[in-house]
Write an enzyme that holds these catalytic residues in place. Sequence first.
Site, short mmCIF file in Angstrom:
data_model
loop_
_atom_site.label_atom_id
_atom_site.label_comp_id
_atom_site.label_asym_id
_atom_site.label_seq_id
_atom_site.Cartn_x
_atom_site.Cartn_y
_atom_site.Cartn_z
N HIS A 109 0.82 -1.22 0.00
CA HIS A 109 0.00 0.00 0.00
C HIS A 109 0.86 1.27 0.00
O HIS A 109 0.30 2.39 -0.07
CB HIS A 109 -0.92 0.03 1.23
CG HIS A 109 -2.16 -0.79 1.10
ND1 HIS A 109 -2.16 -2.16 1.10
CD2 HIS A 109 -3.46 -0.42 0.95
CE1 HIS A 109 -3.40 -2.60 0.98
NE2 HIS A 109 -4.21 -1.57 0.87
N GLU A 165 -1.12 -17.06 24.36
CA GLU A 165 -1.19 -18.53 24.50
C GLU A 165 0.16 -19.18 24.23
O GLU A 165 0.26 -20.25 23.64
CB GLU A 165 -2.31 -19.11 23.61
CG GLU A 165 -3.66 -18.56 24.05
CD GLU A 165 -4.84 -19.37 23.61
OE1 GLU A 165 -4.71 -20.59 23.42
OE2 GLU A 165 -5.91 -18.76 23.46
C1 LIG Z 1 -3.81 -9.16 24.34
C2 LIG Z 1 -3.42 -10.29 25.25
C3 LIG Z 1 -4.39 -11.23 25.62
C4 LIG Z 1 -4.05 -12.26 26.51
N1 LIG Z 1 -5.05 -13.10 26.95
C5 LIG Z 1 -4.77 -13.99 27.94
C6 LIG Z 1 -5.83 -14.75 28.56
O1 LIG Z 1 -6.99 -14.66 28.18
N2 LIG Z 1 -5.51 -15.54 29.61
C7 LIG Z 1 -4.23 -15.67 30.07
O2 LIG Z 1 -4.02 -16.43 31.03
N3 LIG Z 1 -3.20 -14.98 29.51
C8 LIG Z 1 -3.46 -14.13 28.46
N4 LIG Z 1 -2.43 -13.39 27.90
C9 LIG Z 1 -1.08 -13.55 28.41
C10 LIG Z 1 -0.11 -14.21 27.44
O3 LIG Z 1 -0.39 -15.57 27.31
C11 LIG Z 1 1.31 -13.92 27.95
O4 LIG Z 1 1.55 -12.55 27.72
C12 LIG Z 1 2.37 -14.76 27.30
O5 LIG Z 1 2.22 -16.11 27.66
C13 LIG Z 1 3.80 -14.29 27.62
O6 LIG Z 1 3.97 -14.06 28.98
P1 LIG Z 1 4.64 -12.66 29.46
O7 LIG Z 1 3.85 -11.57 28.81
O8 LIG Z 1 4.71 -12.66 30.93
O9 LIG Z 1 6.07 -12.67 28.83
P2 LIG Z 1 7.39 -13.33 29.46
O10 LIG Z 1 7.11 -14.72 29.86
O11 LIG Z 1 7.96 -12.40 30.48
O12 LIG Z 1 8.35 -13.34 28.20
C14 LIG Z 1 9.19 -12.27 27.82
C15 LIG Z 1 10.11 -12.76 26.70
O13 LIG Z 1 10.97 -13.81 27.20
C16 LIG Z 1 10.82 -14.96 26.40
N5 LIG Z 1 11.00 -16.16 27.23
C17 LIG Z 1 10.44 -16.43 28.44
N6 LIG Z 1 10.82 -17.64 28.87
C18 LIG Z 1 11.62 -18.16 27.91
C19 LIG Z 1 12.33 -19.39 27.76
N7 LIG Z 1 12.26 -20.37 28.68
N8 LIG Z 1 13.07 -19.58 26.64
C20 LIG Z 1 13.14 -18.61 25.69
N9 LIG Z 1 12.49 -17.43 25.78
C21 LIG Z 1 11.73 -17.22 26.87
C22 LIG Z 1 9.42 -14.86 25.83
O14 LIG Z 1 9.26 -15.68 24.68
C23 LIG Z 1 9.32 -13.39 25.53
O15 LIG Z 1 9.96 -13.11 24.32
C24 LIG Z 1 -2.73 -12.38 26.98
C25 LIG Z 1 -1.76 -11.46 26.58
C26 LIG Z 1 -2.10 -10.41 25.74
C27 LIG Z 1 -1.03 -9.42 25.37
#
Ligand SMILES: Cc1cc2nc3c(=O)[nH]c(=O)nc-3n(C[C@H](O)[C@H](O)[C@H](O)COP(=O)(O)OP(=O)(O)OC[C@H]3O[C@@H](n4cnc5c(N)ncnc54)[C@H](O)[C@@H]3O)c2cc1C
Length: 365
Positions: A323, A348
């Site tokens: 676009h 998830e």
């Molecule tokens: C819009 C939205 C809707 C959501 N809806 C729901 C819901 O309905 N219910 C619910 O329970 N949750 C929900 N979530 C939460 C979502 O599942 C989490 O945000 C996600 O699982 C990541 O967790 P965190 O944000 O704490 O990131 P963190 O776990 O802190 O991760 C930060 C970074 O570190 C990386 N990382 C962490 N551990 C490792 C590892 N062992 N090896 C390599 N890399 C790693 C991650 O991949 C990421 O890049 C939602 C999130 C959003 C943004």
Amino acid sequence: MREFAESEILPHVMEWDEAQTFPLDTIRKLGKLGYMGSIFPEELGGAGLGYIEYSIIIEELSRVDGSVGIILAAHTSLCSNHIFKMGTDEQQQRYLPRLTSGEWIGCWSLTEPEAGSDAAGTRTTATLDGGEWSINGAKTFTTNAHYADVCVAMAVTDRSGAQHGISAFIIDKGTAGYRTGKKENKLGLRASATGEVIFSDCRLPQSQLLGKRGEGFVDSLKILDGGRISIAALSIGMAQGAYDAALKYSKVRKQFGRPISEFEAIQHKLVDMATEIDAARLLNYRAAAMLDRGQRVTKESAMAKLFASEAAVRIANEAVQIHGGYGFIKDYPVEKFYRDVKLCTIGEGTSEIQRLVIARQLLKG
Ligand SMILES: Cc1cc2nc3c(=O)[nH]c(=O)nc-3n(C[C@H](O)[C@H](O)[C@H](O)COP(=O)(O)OP(=O)(O)OC[C@H]3O[C@@H](n4cnc5c(N)ncnc54)[C@H](O)[C@@H]3O)c2cc1C
């Protein structure tokens, strides 16, 4: 589903996005039409369909508005499915007809501020006190939190039990000690509501325990196997919407006296986008078909989610590129797909966690 999405959702998409309006009336209509419980048996008010049909429903909604797709996904494959798979007959009878009809909206709370990817690090506790459960703690990022009539939440019931020390509970809206907190202001999927769920001495009768005591975390992983099919479908739907818009635009936008679709560089982008959408869809339908046959799909749904979400991010990016400057402007739909689709590589289970899940399955074999 496509007719409904184009007539009932499309005219409102940008208005809902900008004002962060949760489309409650639309969700109620989806319930009346039978879309809020598509994968559940008819005896429980569902439509008796399988995961392929469910994926198509999520795809078609998300092709128009990913926010509606994620609202339906969290309601169906997380909250309602957890009650369907692990609930007692009484729990199924009480909750599923209300959830499948859309009279009630469901949410599912696993993530906490300090326990995201490491969901087994849950800090919310549930202790038995005077024959009742008392829940204390806070969940974050719960989809539908502020509009949910029922919440399935995970809490630690036995600190020494590690992964087998977390249990699931069903909490009705209005229960004393249960409330929602901050509603997040998000980059994308802004018409969906995401936020905190807070428990302060929230008292529940023992009948609100969902599944076996201590098995809530392990059950959650099984629920997420199906949930990831939803997120793959959400990704595919948004990728399709972005691709459709880019294809259409490339045929009408003229530069150097020709439609830009005649330039090979643009054609190659369209080819890669279309190919990745097909590949993602086929990976997801494989996982969906296996789940419908009752097979475990840990590896297949993680592969579908990983590939579809990362492909969708690339596709939305290329749709904006096709676009040109207009892709950056809110008069065209692609900037919204570009913002919305990013959630799919995070929710998830992030892409990094999907790779970890897939690697475990590969090495186990
Ligand atoms: C819009 C939205 C809707 C959501 N809806 C729901 C819901 O309905 N219910 C619910 O329970 N949750 C929900 N979530 C939460 C979502 O599942 C989490 O945000 C996600 O699982 C990541 O967790 P965190 O944000 O704490 O990131 P963190 O776990 O802190 O991760 C930060 C970074 O570190 C990386 N990382 C962490 N551990 C490792 C590892 N062992 N090896 C390599 N890399 C790693 C991650 O991949 C990421 O890049 C939602 C999130 C959003 C943004």
